[in-house]
Design an enzyme around this catalytic site. Structure first.
Site, PDB file in Angstrom:
ATOM      1  CE  LYS A 252      83.518   3.743  46.412  1.00 14.42           C
ATOM      2  NZ  LYS A 252      82.525   4.798  46.322  1.00 14.42           N
ATOM      3  NE  ARG A 257      76.844   0.930  39.165  1.00 17.32           N
ATOM      4  CZ  ARG A 257      77.419  -0.119  39.746  1.00 17.32           C
ATOM      5  NH1 ARG A 257      77.686  -0.102  41.035  1.00 17.32           N
ATOM      6  NH2 ARG A 257      77.737  -1.177  39.042  1.00 17.32           N
ATOM      7  CG  PHE A 341      82.605   2.217  36.230  1.00 12.53           C
ATOM      8  CD1 PHE A 341      81.844   1.084  36.400  1.00 12.53           C
ATOM      9  CD2 PHE A 341      82.187   3.404  36.830  1.00 12.53           C
ATOM     10  CE1 PHE A 341      80.679   1.115  37.145  1.00 12.53           C
ATOM     11  CE2 PHE A 341      81.015   3.448  37.583  1.00 12.53           C
ATOM     12  CZ  PHE A 341      80.251   2.291  37.739  1.00 12.53           C
ATOM     13  CE  LYS A 424      81.755  -0.183  49.873  1.00  8.54           C
ATOM     14  NZ  LYS A 424      80.379   0.227  49.851  1.00  8.54           N
TER      15      LYS A 424
HETATM   16  P1  AMP Z   1      79.583   2.697  47.682  1.00 10.77           P
HETATM   17  O1  AMP Z   1      78.484   3.598  47.171  1.00 10.77           O
HETATM   18  O2  AMP Z   1      80.440   3.336  48.708  1.00 10.77           O
HETATM   19  O3  AMP Z   1      79.043   1.330  48.060  1.00 10.77           O
HETATM   20  O4  AMP Z   1      80.576   2.408  46.465  1.00 10.77           O
HETATM   21  C1  AMP Z   1      80.172   1.794  45.281  1.00 10.77           C
HETATM   22  C2  AMP Z   1      79.849   2.862  44.248  1.00 10.77           C
HETATM   23  O5  AMP Z   1      81.008   3.582  43.857  1.00 10.77           O
HETATM   24  C3  AMP Z   1      79.339   2.330  42.928  1.00 10.77           C
HETATM   25  O6  AMP Z   1      77.994   1.951  42.994  1.00 10.77           O
HETATM   26  C4  AMP Z   1      79.557   3.501  41.997  1.00 10.77           C
HETATM   27  O7  AMP Z   1      78.467   4.389  42.082  1.00 10.77           O
HETATM   28  C5  AMP Z   1      80.755   4.223  42.604  1.00 10.77           C
HETATM   29  N1  AMP Z   1      81.976   4.209  41.783  1.00 10.77           N
HETATM   30  C6  AMP Z   1      82.829   5.245  41.672  1.00 10.77           C
HETATM   31  N2  AMP Z   1      83.866   4.939  40.894  1.00 10.77           N
HETATM   32  C7  AMP Z   1      83.683   3.675  40.460  1.00 10.77           C
HETATM   33  C8  AMP Z   1      84.421   2.782  39.624  1.00 10.77           C
HETATM   34  N3  AMP Z   1      85.586   3.141  39.076  1.00 10.77           N
HETATM   35  N4  AMP Z   1      83.916   1.546  39.418  1.00 10.77           N
HETATM   36  C9  AMP Z   1      82.743   1.164  39.972  1.00 10.77           C
HETATM   37  N5  AMP Z   1      82.009   1.960  40.773  1.00 10.77           N
HETATM   38  C10 AMP Z   1      82.470   3.200  41.026  1.00 10.77           C
END
Ligand code: AMP
Length: 583
Positions: A252, A257, A341, A424
């Site tokens: 992650k 994004r 990804f 996550k």
């Molecule tokens: P959060 O912003 O904490 O809700 O986490 C989700 C976000 O993590 C996604 O919208 C992406 O921007 C980010 N992200 C980072 N690595 C990945 C991955 N391998 N797959 C999908 N999302 C990822």
């Protein structure tokens, strides 16, 4: 359609805090709106001139409007300014002014919605030398010969102050009821919205065609798809138990994004809130231009890297780059890399209905062998037990990532949905909440002592998607450096509204000011506790109590990449609360 009709509806909406009333007023408005301009009416209600990905900013300062108002009314600029300082909103000022209509002529036509929309579009497209005077002339032309009520809402639209509290979900409810007499059809509208991101267009198809036509809207290039989102798990055990198919773990990455669309030499980049940011990353655009692969939509995380050891840098570095105005300088100071990804579309085929494992294969076939400093596939590994997850987590943290994403190999790409198909998992701290949360600012108290003239404490909220409502969770006053305080003060002051927003359940808290929910902050806190004051999760754990963050602290990150509907949800807060007792 007369603009007066729209202004009268806006006035009724401004006076109510009830979601049911708001929906009803919208339904009535939809019924009297001619189908060929329903898209324009929808955009105006949203305070925009088009869908998020192509809407232009009006770029109008209060000064310009004061000048136009003076020209249109014959009242001096200084008198208008005085009233503006007293009341704080030019739309409300004009409503209270004894409006002088001497400028109207016998032949002037009543103002129509079409003319307002077209003139605002012209203003947005005006730039360069002489544009200031031209914009003032456009605004003045609209203000001639209108009633106080029309002037009030014209100015609110022009200045982006139309804060009616109408979310997309409420608009979709109203469209479903108004055109199909069945609120249940909102699901179809939502699906279409998730792949086309344009409610105006959906409304027009519905008004001129049918719900079946809306149902057939599918993904197309250069129209951003609303991103699939992830649930949050407290630990690897919980995460693993939720995944139905095989579990594919990925790093992650703590960046931003982006969704990349490419056909021939046309390449466009969109953020997760569907903003077009193609111009921010010229090196990524160049890399895709040079690439043989064509005709696709892919998703990935852009992250800044340390040019010396190629390690990933945290999100703040990327934001610093975004704030730099000189792109060339920014590119050198903060080089970035895109980590792909997912793939949603390729060669005319919608891939969202393929399972994740197959989408990843297509991604590998097309992008896996590309030798570029700017492009990588996200590190991925199949995992089947807790040890494997924990080891991969350690690897991920070691390379500068913030945790893992665990994905169900059998899941389809569900645009706009937050489900357990993606989970996550961030670094854990025993006995504390697992990581930071993203919350929206709802209100503020003025500061005292060193913070006089700024906000002292901000009221924050979490979000319930089901109810489309924000619930309070804490007041935060620590973690703010002086410059952040000033930036926040300026940003938030533009979002002030007269009363609590209709989508906020605040319980019994007093605030000096209320805001349109829009600014998202990252907050850290060691613990979640029961609270008789805050409304997040009220009555869900203990009757009469909600949940609150204890000792909340601003992390320093204003999450400009997140919209208020993307923040931590009430359900996630309840899970975080319960997980504290599992350790
Ligand atoms: P959060 O912003 O904490 O809700 O986490 C989700 C976000 O993590 C996604 O919208 C992406 O921007 C980010 N992200 C980072 N690595 C990945 C991955 N391998 N797959 C999908 N999302 C990822």
């Amino acid at each position: 359609m007369l603009f007066l009709e729209l202004a009268q509806t806006f006035e009724k909406m401004e006076k109510t805090s009830s979601r049911l009333d708001l929906t009803q007023y919208l339904v009535e408005l939809m019924k009297v709106t001619p189908s060929n301009i329903i898209d324009k009416v929808i955009y105006l209600i949203q305070g925009k001139l088009g869908p998020d990905h192509s809407s232009k900013e009006l770029g109008i300062a209060e000064k310009m409007v004061i000048r136009s108002l003076s020209l249109a009314t014959g009242i001096s600029s200084s008198e208008i300014k005085l009233k503006f300082n007293e009341i704080g909103d030019l739309g409300d000022v004009v409503y209270k002014l004894n409006y002088n209509k001497s400028q109207s002529t016998l032949f002037s036509e009543p103002l129509t919605v079409e003319r307002v929309f077209d003139t605002l579009t012209k203003i947005a497209n005006t730039s360069g030398t002489g544009s200031l005077n031209l914009k003032i002339r456009y605004i003045t032309s609209l203000l001639n010969n209108v009633s106080n009520l029309e002037a009030k809402y014209l100015l609110k639209l022009i200045l982006g102050n139309l804060r009616l509290g109408i979310a997309n979900y409420t608009l979709m409810d109203a469209l479903a009821i108004g055109f199909t007499h069945d609120k249940g059809n909102r699901v179809i509208l939502e699906k279409a919205f998730n792949v086309s991101s344009d409610l105006g267009n959906i409304a027009r198809i519905l008004a001129q065609g049918s719900i079946e036509e809306v149902q057939s809207i599918s993904v197309s290039l250069f129209i951003p798809v609303r991103p699939m989102l992830a649930e949050r798990a407290a630990d690897s055990k919980e995460a693993l138990s939720k995944i139905k198919g095989k579990c594919l773990a990925e790093f992650k990455i703590d960046g931003e994004r982006v969704q990349v669309h490419k056909r021939g030499t046309r390449i466009e980049l969109f953020t997760r809130s569907l903003e077009n940011i193609t111009s921010h990353f010229p090196e990524i655009v160049k890399m895709f231009t040079d690439l043989d692969v064509d005709n696709f939509i892919v998703e990935g995380e852009v992250v800044a890297i340390n040019p010396h050891d190629q390690k990933f840098l945290p999100f703040q570095s990327l934001m610093r780059r975004r704030r730099k105005h000189d792109i060339q300088q920014a590119m050198e100071a903060y080089p970035v890399i895109l980590n792909l990804f997912d793939i949603l579309y390729h060669n005319g085929n919608d891939l969202m209905n393929l399972v994740f494992e197959e989408r990843r294969k297509i991604l590998e076939i097309n992008f896996g062998n590309i030798k570029s400093d700017r492009l990588k596939l996200v590190n991925q590994k199949r995992v089947s037990n807790i040890d494997e997850i924990d080891n991969f987590m350690a690897e991920s943290l070691d390379s500068g990532c913030e945790g893992l994403m665990l994905k169900d190999s059998n899941s389809r790409y569900r645009a706009g949905a937050r489900e357990w198909a993606w989970i996550k998992l961030k670094k854990e701290y025993a006995g504390t909440i697992t990581d930071s949360v993203d919350l929206v600012v709802l209100g503020a108290l003025y500061g005292k002592g060193r913070r006089v003239g700024k906000y002292g404490a901000l009221l924050l909220g979490s979000y319930s998607k089901e109810e489309d409502t924000f619930y309070t969770i804490c007041k935060v006053g620590t973690g703010f450096k002086d410059d952040a305080l000033s930036v926040l003060y300026d940003t938030l002051s533009k979002q002030i509204i007269h009363k609590k927003h209709p989508r906020v359940q605040s319980g019994n808290v007093h605030m000096d000011v209320w805001f349109e929910p829009s600014v998202v902050l990252e907050i850290i806190s060691p613990e979640i506790t029961l609270s008789p004051v805050y409304t997040t999760g009220r009555n869900m754990i203990k009757p009469g109590y909600g949940l609150a963050l204890r000792f909340p602290k601003f992390s320093g990150n204003i999450r400009e990449d997140k919209s208020p509907e993307d923040i931590t949800t009430v359900e996630e807060i309840i899970d975080l609360y319960n997980n504290q007792f599992k350790q």
